[in-house]
Design a protein around this motif. Structure first.
Motif, PDB file in Angstrom:
ATOM      1  N   ILE A   4       0.846  -1.197   0.000  1.00 38.35           N
ATOM      2  CA  ILE A   4       0.000   0.000   0.000  1.00 38.35           C
ATOM      3  C   ILE A   4       0.879   1.244   0.000  1.00 38.35           C
ATOM      4  CG2 ILE A   4      -1.784   1.273   1.268  1.00 38.35           C
ATOM      5  CD1 ILE A   4      -2.329  -1.517   2.705  1.00 38.35           C
ATOM      6  N   VAL A   5       0.603   2.164  -0.919  1.00 37.43           N
ATOM      7  CA  VAL A   5       1.294   3.453  -0.960  1.00 37.43           C
ATOM      8  C   VAL A   5       0.211   4.510  -0.857  1.00 37.43           C
ATOM      9  CG1 VAL A   5       2.809   4.956  -2.298  1.00 37.43           C
ATOM     10  CG2 VAL A   5       3.070   2.476  -2.457  1.00 37.43           C
ATOM     11  N   GLN A   6       0.257   5.325   0.166  1.00 42.46           N
ATOM     12  CA  GLN A   6      -0.832   6.282   0.366  1.00 42.46           C
ATOM     13  C   GLN A   6      -0.322   7.558   1.028  1.00 42.46           C
ATOM     14  OE1 GLN A   6      -3.378   3.894   2.987  1.00 42.46           O
ATOM     15  NE2 GLN A   6      -2.716   5.102   4.753  1.00 42.46           N
ATOM     16  N   GLU A   7      -1.097   8.628   0.832  1.00 41.77           N
ATOM     17  CA  GLU A   7      -0.734   9.913   1.430  1.00 41.77           C
ATOM     18  C   GLU A   7      -1.291  10.039   2.850  1.00 41.77           C
ATOM     19  OE1 GLU A   7      -1.674  13.283  -0.993  1.00 41.77           O
ATOM     20  OE2 GLU A   7      -0.353  14.578   0.194  1.00 41.77           O
ATOM     21  N   GLN A   8      -2.500   9.543   3.065  1.00 45.47           N
ATOM     22  CA  GLN A   8      -3.160   9.764   4.350  1.00 45.47           C
ATOM     23  C   GLN A   8      -2.572   8.881   5.461  1.00 45.47           C
ATOM     24  OE1 GLN A   8      -4.483   8.333   1.659  1.00 45.47           O
ATOM     25  NE2 GLN A   8      -6.035   6.815   2.163  1.00 45.47           N
ATOM     26  N   PRO A   9      -2.744   9.291   6.722  1.00 44.67           N
ATOM     27  CA  PRO A   9      -2.271   8.477   7.845  1.00 44.67           C
ATOM     28  C   PRO A   9      -2.939   7.101   7.814  1.00 44.67           C
ATOM     29  CG  PRO A   9      -2.921  10.657   8.600  1.00 44.67           C
ATOM     30  CD  PRO A   9      -3.390  10.537   7.185  1.00 44.67           C
ATOM     31  N   PHE A  10      -2.290   6.137   8.462  1.00 43.75           N
ATOM     32  CA  PHE A  10      -2.894   4.809   8.531  1.00 43.75           C
ATOM     33  C   PHE A  10      -3.195   4.464   9.987  1.00 43.75           C
ATOM     34  CE2 PHE A  10       1.703   4.327   8.572  1.00 43.75           C
ATOM     35  CZ  PHE A  10       1.957   3.403   9.564  1.00 43.75           C
ATOM     36  N   ASP A  11      -4.133   3.529  10.153  1.00 45.31           N
ATOM     37  CA  ASP A  11      -4.553   3.108  11.486  1.00 45.31           C
ATOM     38  C   ASP A  11      -3.725   1.881  11.875  1.00 45.31           C
ATOM     39  OD1 ASP A  11      -5.808   2.020  13.714  1.00 45.31           O
ATOM     40  OD2 ASP A  11      -7.818   2.561  13.033  1.00 45.31           O
ATOM     41  N   LEU A  12      -2.669   2.128  12.631  1.00 45.17           N
ATOM     42  CA  LEU A  12      -1.737   1.056  12.974  1.00 45.17           C
ATOM     43  C   LEU A  12      -2.447  -0.094  13.690  1.00 45.17           C
ATOM     44  CD1 LEU A  12       1.213   0.011  13.213  1.00 45.17           C
ATOM     45  CD2 LEU A  12       1.354   1.264  15.376  1.00 45.17           C
ATOM     46  N   ALA A  13      -3.268   0.237  14.668  1.00 46.69           N
ATOM     47  CA  ALA A  13      -3.953  -0.806  15.453  1.00 46.69           C
ATOM     48  C   ALA A  13      -4.840  -1.661  14.561  1.00 46.69           C
ATOM     49  CB  ALA A  13      -4.771  -0.162  16.569  1.00 46.69           C
ATOM     50  N   ALA A  14      -5.553  -1.006  13.639  1.00 47.33           N
ATOM     51  CA  ALA A  14      -6.453  -1.751  12.750  1.00 47.33           C
ATOM     52  C   ALA A  14      -5.659  -2.637  11.792  1.00 47.33           C
ATOM     53  CB  ALA A  14      -7.336  -0.774  11.968  1.00 47.33           C
ATOM     54  N   GLU A  15      -4.522  -2.123  11.307  1.00 46.52           N
ATOM     55  CA  GLU A  15      -3.695  -2.933  10.398  1.00 46.52           C
ATOM     56  C   GLU A  15      -3.137  -4.152  11.118  1.00 46.52           C
ATOM     57  OE1 GLU A  15      -3.537  -2.645   7.283  1.00 46.52           O
ATOM     58  OE2 GLU A  15      -4.259  -0.604   6.944  1.00 46.52           O
ATOM     59  N   VAL A  16      -2.654  -3.952  12.328  1.00 45.86           N
ATOM     60  CA  VAL A  16      -2.089  -5.063  13.097  1.00 45.86           C
ATOM     61  C   VAL A  16      -3.181  -6.075  13.428  1.00 45.86           C
ATOM     62  CG1 VAL A  16      -0.970  -5.729  15.273  1.00 45.86           C
ATOM     63  CG2 VAL A  16      -0.203  -3.678  14.056  1.00 45.86           C
ATOM     64  N   ASP A  75       2.205 -14.442   5.331  1.00 40.44           N
ATOM     65  CA  ASP A  75       1.682 -13.177   4.807  1.00 40.44           C
ATOM     66  C   ASP A  75       2.705 -12.058   5.015  1.00 40.44           C
ATOM     67  OD1 ASP A  75      -0.077 -11.515   3.537  1.00 40.44           O
ATOM     68  OD2 ASP A  75      -1.595 -11.523   5.122  1.00 40.44           O
ATOM     69  N   VAL A  76       2.595 -11.038   4.168  1.00 36.16           N
ATOM     70  CA  VAL A  76       3.461  -9.858   4.258  1.00 36.16           C
ATOM     71  C   VAL A  76       2.624  -8.619   3.995  1.00 36.16           C
ATOM     72  CG1 VAL A  76       5.357  -8.583   3.163  1.00 36.16           C
ATOM     73  CG2 VAL A  76       5.581 -11.030   3.507  1.00 36.16           C
ATOM     74  N   LEU A  77       2.863  -7.575   4.775  1.00 33.49           N
ATOM     75  CA  LEU A  77       2.241  -6.268   4.525  1.00 33.49           C
ATOM     76  C   LEU A  77       3.343  -5.208   4.472  1.00 33.49           C
ATOM     77  CD1 LEU A  77      -0.093  -4.100   4.526  1.00 33.49           C
ATOM     78  CD2 LEU A  77       0.028  -4.188   7.018  1.00 33.49           C
ATOM     79  N   VAL A  78       3.303  -4.389   3.429  1.00 29.07           N
ATOM     80  CA  VAL A  78       4.204  -3.231   3.347  1.00 29.07           C
ATOM     81  C   VAL A  78       3.332  -2.015   3.077  1.00 29.07           C
ATOM     82  CG1 VAL A  78       6.109  -2.126   2.123  1.00 29.07           C
ATOM     83  CG2 VAL A  78       6.113  -4.603   2.421  1.00 29.07           C
ATOM     84  N   LEU A  79       3.401  -1.022   3.960  1.00 27.76           N
ATOM     85  CA  LEU A  79       2.606   0.192   3.796  1.00 27.76           C
ATOM     86  C   LEU A  79       3.546   1.384   3.949  1.00 27.76           C
ATOM     87  CD1 LEU A  79      -0.808   0.873   5.567  1.00 27.76           C
ATOM     88  CD2 LEU A  79       0.889   2.655   5.252  1.00 27.76           C
ATOM     89  N   HIS A  80       3.548   2.290   2.982  1.00 27.54           N
ATOM     90  CA  HIS A  80       4.455   3.445   3.038  1.00 27.54           C
ATOM     91  C   HIS A  80       3.697   4.694   2.618  1.00 27.54           C
ATOM     92  CE1 HIS A  80       8.141   5.723   2.979  1.00 27.54           C
ATOM     93  NE2 HIS A  80       8.888   4.659   3.116  1.00 27.54           N
ATOM     94  N   ARG A  81       3.851   5.746   3.401  1.00 30.36           N
ATOM     95  CA  ARG A  81       3.181   7.010   3.083  1.00 30.36           C
ATOM     96  C   ARG A  81       4.093   7.936   2.290  1.00 30.36           C
ATOM     97  NH1 ARG A  81       1.357   9.955   8.207  1.00 30.36           N
ATOM     98  NH2 ARG A  81       0.310  11.260   6.666  1.00 30.36           N
ATOM     99  N   PHE A  82       3.475   8.926   1.641  1.00 31.43           N
ATOM    100  CA  PHE A  82       4.223  10.014   1.015  1.00 31.43           C
ATOM    101  C   PHE A  82       3.497  11.310   1.384  1.00 31.43           C
ATOM    102  CE2 PHE A  82       1.162  10.937  -2.327  1.00 31.43           C
ATOM    103  CZ  PHE A  82       0.477   9.736  -2.462  1.00 31.43           C
ATOM    104  N   GLY A  83       4.104  12.440   1.034  1.00 32.30           N
ATOM    105  CA  GLY A  83       3.483  13.728   1.332  1.00 32.30           C
ATOM    106  C   GLY A  83       4.051  14.353   2.597  1.00 32.30           C
ATOM    107  N   GLU A  84       3.264  15.258   3.199  1.00 31.40           N
ATOM    108  CA  GLU A  84       3.756  16.031   4.342  1.00 31.40           C
ATOM    109  C   GLU A  84       3.554  15.305   5.669  1.00 31.40           C
ATOM    110  OE1 GLU A  84       2.583  20.192   4.394  1.00 31.40           O
ATOM    111  OE2 GLU A  84       2.644  20.206   6.580  1.00 31.40           O
TER     112      GLU A  84
END
Lengths: 147, 83
Positions: A4-16, A75-84
Protein backbone atom coordinates in the motif's frame (compact mmCIF):
# COMPACT_ATOMS: atom_id res chain seq x y z
CA UNK A 1 0.56 -10.12 0.48
CA UNK A 2 -0.42 -6.45 0.46
CA UNK A 3 1.52 -3.40 -0.73
CA UNK A 4 0.00 0.00 0.00
CA UNK A 5 1.29 3.45 -0.96
CA UNK A 6 -0.83 6.28 0.37
CA UNK A 7 -0.73 9.91 1.43
CA UNK A 8 -3.16 9.76 4.35
CA UNK A 9 -2.27 8.48 7.84
CA UNK A 10 -2.89 4.81 8.53
CA UNK A 11 -4.55 3.11 11.49
CA UNK A 12 -1.74 1.06 12.97
CA UNK A 13 -3.95 -0.81 15.45
CA UNK A 14 -6.45 -1.75 12.75
CA UNK A 15 -3.70 -2.93 10.40
CA UNK A 16 -2.09 -5.06 13.10
CA UNK A 17 -5.47 -6.44 14.18
CA UNK A 18 -6.49 -7.52 10.68
CA UNK A 19 -3.07 -8.79 9.56
CA UNK A 20 -3.03 -12.59 9.21
CA UNK A 21 -6.23 -12.70 11.26
CA UNK A 22 -7.83 -16.12 11.41
CA UNK A 23 -4.71 -17.93 10.20
CA UNK A 24 -4.27 -20.80 12.65
CA UNK A 25 -1.16 -22.08 10.84
CA UNK A 26 0.93 -19.02 11.69
CA UNK A 27 2.43 -18.74 15.15
CA UNK A 28 4.44 -15.55 14.79
CA UNK A 29 3.69 -12.01 13.66
CA UNK A 30 6.35 -9.27 13.60
CA UNK A 31 5.37 -5.66 12.96
CA UNK A 32 7.58 -2.60 12.60
CA UNK A 33 6.52 0.97 12.05
CA UNK A 34 8.70 3.98 11.32
CA UNK A 35 8.10 7.41 12.84
CA UNK A 36 9.28 10.85 11.73
CA UNK A 37 12.13 11.64 14.12
CA UNK A 38 12.58 15.22 15.29
CA UNK A 39 16.11 16.58 14.83
CA UNK A 40 18.46 17.12 17.79
CA UNK A 41 17.95 20.87 17.77
CA UNK A 42 14.18 20.61 17.65
CA UNK A 43 13.97 22.87 14.60
CA UNK A 44 12.29 20.40 12.23
CA UNK A 45 8.95 21.84 11.18
CA UNK A 46 7.84 19.18 8.73
CA UNK A 47 9.05 16.66 6.20
CA UNK A 48 7.90 16.09 2.61
CA UNK A 49 8.24 12.63 1.17
CA UNK A 50 8.33 12.51 -2.62
CA UNK A 51 7.94 9.25 -4.52
CA UNK A 52 7.82 7.85 -8.04
CA UNK A 53 4.22 6.73 -8.63
CA UNK A 54 4.21 3.43 -10.46
CA UNK A 55 7.80 2.50 -9.71
CA UNK A 56 7.15 2.73 -5.98
CA UNK A 57 4.42 0.09 -6.09
CA UNK A 58 6.53 -2.12 -8.36
CA UNK A 59 9.62 -1.84 -6.17
CA UNK A 60 7.71 -2.56 -2.96
CA UNK A 61 5.98 -5.54 -4.57
CA UNK A 62 9.31 -6.92 -5.79
CA UNK A 63 10.82 -6.55 -2.31
CA UNK A 64 7.82 -8.20 -0.63
CA UNK A 65 7.85 -11.07 -3.16
CA UNK A 66 11.57 -11.57 -2.54
CA UNK A 67 10.89 -11.82 1.21
CA UNK A 68 8.17 -14.43 0.55
CA UNK A 69 10.63 -16.37 -1.62
CA UNK A 70 13.48 -16.32 0.90
CA UNK A 71 11.57 -17.06 4.08
CA UNK A 72 8.69 -19.31 4.96
CA UNK A 73 6.00 -16.64 5.38
CA UNK A 74 2.25 -16.86 5.52
CA UNK A 75 1.68 -13.18 4.81
CA UNK A 76 3.46 -9.86 4.26
CA UNK A 77 2.24 -6.27 4.52
CA UNK A 78 4.20 -3.23 3.35
CA UNK A 79 2.61 0.19 3.80
CA UNK A 80 4.45 3.44 3.04
CA UNK A 81 3.18 7.01 3.08
CA UNK A 82 4.22 10.01 1.01
CA UNK A 83 3.48 13.73 1.33
CA UNK A 84 3.76 16.03 4.34
CA UNK A 85 4.52 14.66 7.80
CA UNK A 86 5.57 16.04 11.17
CA UNK A 87 7.75 14.69 13.96
CA UNK A 88 5.95 11.82 15.66
CA UNK A 89 3.84 10.95 12.60
CA UNK A 90 3.96 7.37 11.39
CA UNK A 91 5.65 7.08 7.98
CA UNK A 92 5.43 3.38 7.21
CA UNK A 93 4.95 -0.11 8.53
CA UNK A 94 5.81 -3.67 7.62
CA UNK A 95 4.30 -6.85 9.01
CA UNK A 96 5.37 -10.45 8.49
CA UNK A 97 3.64 -13.63 9.60
CA UNK A 98 5.26 -17.05 9.77
CA UNK A 99 4.94 -20.41 11.50
CA UNK A 100 7.93 -19.52 13.68
CA UNK A 101 9.35 -16.21 14.83
CA UNK A 102 12.81 -16.47 13.22
CA UNK A 103 11.39 -16.24 9.70
CA UNK A 104 9.10 -13.37 10.70
CA UNK A 105 11.89 -11.34 12.37
CA UNK A 106 14.46 -11.88 9.62
CA UNK A 107 12.01 -11.12 6.83
CA UNK A 108 10.91 -7.90 8.57
CA UNK A 109 14.55 -6.75 8.81
CA UNK A 110 15.14 -7.64 5.18
CA UNK A 111 12.08 -5.63 4.14
CA UNK A 112 13.28 -2.60 6.11
CA UNK A 113 16.83 -2.77 4.73
CA UNK A 114 15.54 -2.91 1.16
CA UNK A 115 12.89 -0.23 1.70
CA UNK A 116 15.61 2.17 2.84
CA UNK A 117 17.59 2.18 -0.38
CA UNK A 118 15.61 0.37 -3.10
CA UNK A 119 12.17 1.97 -2.85
CA UNK A 120 11.92 5.30 -4.71
CA UNK A 121 11.17 7.70 -1.87
CA UNK A 122 13.04 10.92 -1.10
CA UNK A 123 12.72 12.95 2.09
CA UNK A 124 13.06 16.70 2.34
CA UNK A 125 13.22 18.32 5.76
CA UNK A 126 11.87 21.81 6.37
CA UNK A 127 13.22 23.69 9.38
CA UNK A 128 13.11 27.29 10.54
CA UNK A 129 16.49 27.93 8.90
CA UNK A 130 15.72 26.33 5.55
CA UNK A 131 15.00 23.08 3.72
CA UNK A 132 17.32 20.22 2.80
CA UNK A 133 17.12 16.80 1.17
CA UNK A 134 17.97 13.91 3.46
CA UNK A 135 21.11 12.23 2.13
CA UNK A 136 21.25 8.47 1.78
CA UNK A 137 23.60 6.84 4.30
CA UNK A 138 26.34 4.47 3.14
CA UNK A 139 25.35 2.27 6.11
CA UNK A 140 21.96 1.76 4.49
CA UNK A 141 23.56 0.56 1.27
CA UNK A 142 26.02 -1.62 3.23
CA UNK A 143 23.11 -3.20 5.10
CA UNK A 144 21.96 -4.87 1.87
CA UNK A 145 25.17 -6.87 1.57
CA UNK A 146 24.24 -9.10 4.51
CA UNK A 147 21.27 -10.52 2.64
CA UNK B 1 13.63 8.24 -30.41
CA UNK B 2 11.31 10.18 -28.11
CA UNK B 3 11.54 9.34 -24.41
CA UNK B 4 9.56 10.35 -21.35
CA UNK B 5 12.22 11.65 -18.98
CA UNK B 6 11.36 12.12 -15.29
CA UNK B 7 13.31 13.88 -12.55
CA UNK B 8 12.87 13.51 -8.79
CA UNK B 9 14.02 15.25 -5.60
CA UNK B 10 16.93 17.67 -6.06
CA UNK B 11 17.43 16.60 -9.67
CA UNK B 12 13.89 17.86 -10.36
CA UNK B 13 14.62 21.09 -8.51
CA UNK B 14 17.89 21.76 -10.35
CA UNK B 15 16.43 21.06 -13.78
CA UNK B 16 13.26 22.92 -12.90
CA UNK B 17 10.64 20.45 -14.09
CA UNK B 18 9.37 16.99 -13.12
CA UNK B 19 8.91 15.49 -16.58
CA UNK B 20 9.55 16.20 -20.24
CA UNK B 21 9.68 14.56 -23.66
CA UNK B 22 13.23 14.26 -24.94
CA UNK B 23 14.20 13.41 -28.50
CA UNK B 24 17.63 11.83 -28.76
CA UNK B 25 19.62 9.49 -30.99
CA UNK B 26 21.68 8.33 -28.02
CA UNK B 27 22.02 4.56 -27.63
CA UNK B 28 22.81 4.52 -23.90
CA UNK B 29 21.70 6.39 -20.78
CA UNK B 30 25.12 8.08 -20.62
CA UNK B 31 24.66 9.24 -24.22
CA UNK B 32 21.27 10.73 -23.40
CA UNK B 33 22.75 12.51 -20.37
CA UNK B 34 25.50 13.97 -22.61
CA UNK B 35 22.81 15.24 -25.01
CA UNK B 36 20.92 16.90 -22.15
CA UNK B 37 24.07 18.47 -20.69
CA UNK B 38 24.92 19.96 -24.09
CA UNK B 39 21.51 21.63 -24.23
CA UNK B 40 21.55 23.94 -21.22
CA UNK B 41 23.59 24.77 -18.16
CA UNK B 42 20.92 23.55 -15.70
CA UNK B 43 21.28 20.00 -17.05
CA UNK B 44 25.06 20.16 -16.82
CA UNK B 45 24.71 21.28 -13.19
CA UNK B 46 22.23 18.53 -12.31
CA UNK B 47 24.32 15.83 -14.00
CA UNK B 48 27.75 17.15 -12.95
CA UNK B 49 28.39 14.09 -10.75
CA UNK B 50 26.51 11.07 -12.04
CA UNK B 51 28.02 8.91 -9.30
CA UNK B 52 25.59 10.78 -7.00
CA UNK B 53 22.64 9.81 -9.20
CA UNK B 54 20.57 6.76 -9.93
CA UNK B 55 18.61 5.92 -13.07
CA UNK B 56 15.54 3.79 -13.70
CA UNK B 57 14.51 2.52 -17.14
CA UNK B 58 10.79 1.79 -17.43
CA UNK B 59 10.59 1.88 -13.62
CA UNK B 60 13.39 -0.62 -12.97
CA UNK B 61 16.73 0.46 -11.49
CA UNK B 62 19.44 0.39 -14.13
CA UNK B 63 22.87 1.87 -14.91
CA UNK B 64 24.25 4.73 -16.97
CA UNK B 65 25.90 2.24 -19.35
CA UNK B 66 22.58 0.53 -20.11
CA UNK B 67 21.28 0.56 -23.72
CA UNK B 68 18.07 2.43 -24.50
CA UNK B 69 16.65 -0.20 -26.89
CA UNK B 70 12.92 -0.46 -26.37
CA UNK B 71 12.93 1.93 -23.39
CA UNK B 72 10.09 4.47 -23.09
CA UNK B 73 10.51 6.04 -19.65
CA UNK B 74 13.78 7.17 -18.10
CA UNK B 75 13.96 8.57 -14.56
CA UNK B 76 16.87 10.29 -12.83
CA UNK B 77 17.07 10.76 -9.07
CA UNK B 78 19.42 10.80 -6.07
CA UNK B 79 19.94 7.68 -3.93
CA UNK B 80 16.62 6.73 -2.34
CA UNK B 81 15.75 7.42 1.29
CA UNK B 82 12.73 5.28 2.09
CA UNK B 83 11.72 3.66 5.34
Amino acid sequence: MRVIVQEQPFDLAAEVESFAKGRTDLGAVVTFHGIVRGDDTGTLDHMMIEHYPGMTERALTTIAQEAMRRWSLGDVLVLHRFGEMRAGDRIMMVATAARHRKDAFEAAEFLMDYLKSRAPFWKKEYAADGASWVAAKSDDEDALSRW
Amino acid sequence: MIYDVLYFAWVRERIGLPKEKVTSDATTVAGLVADLCAREERYAVAFSDISALRVALDQELSTFEAPLDGVREIAFFPPMTGG
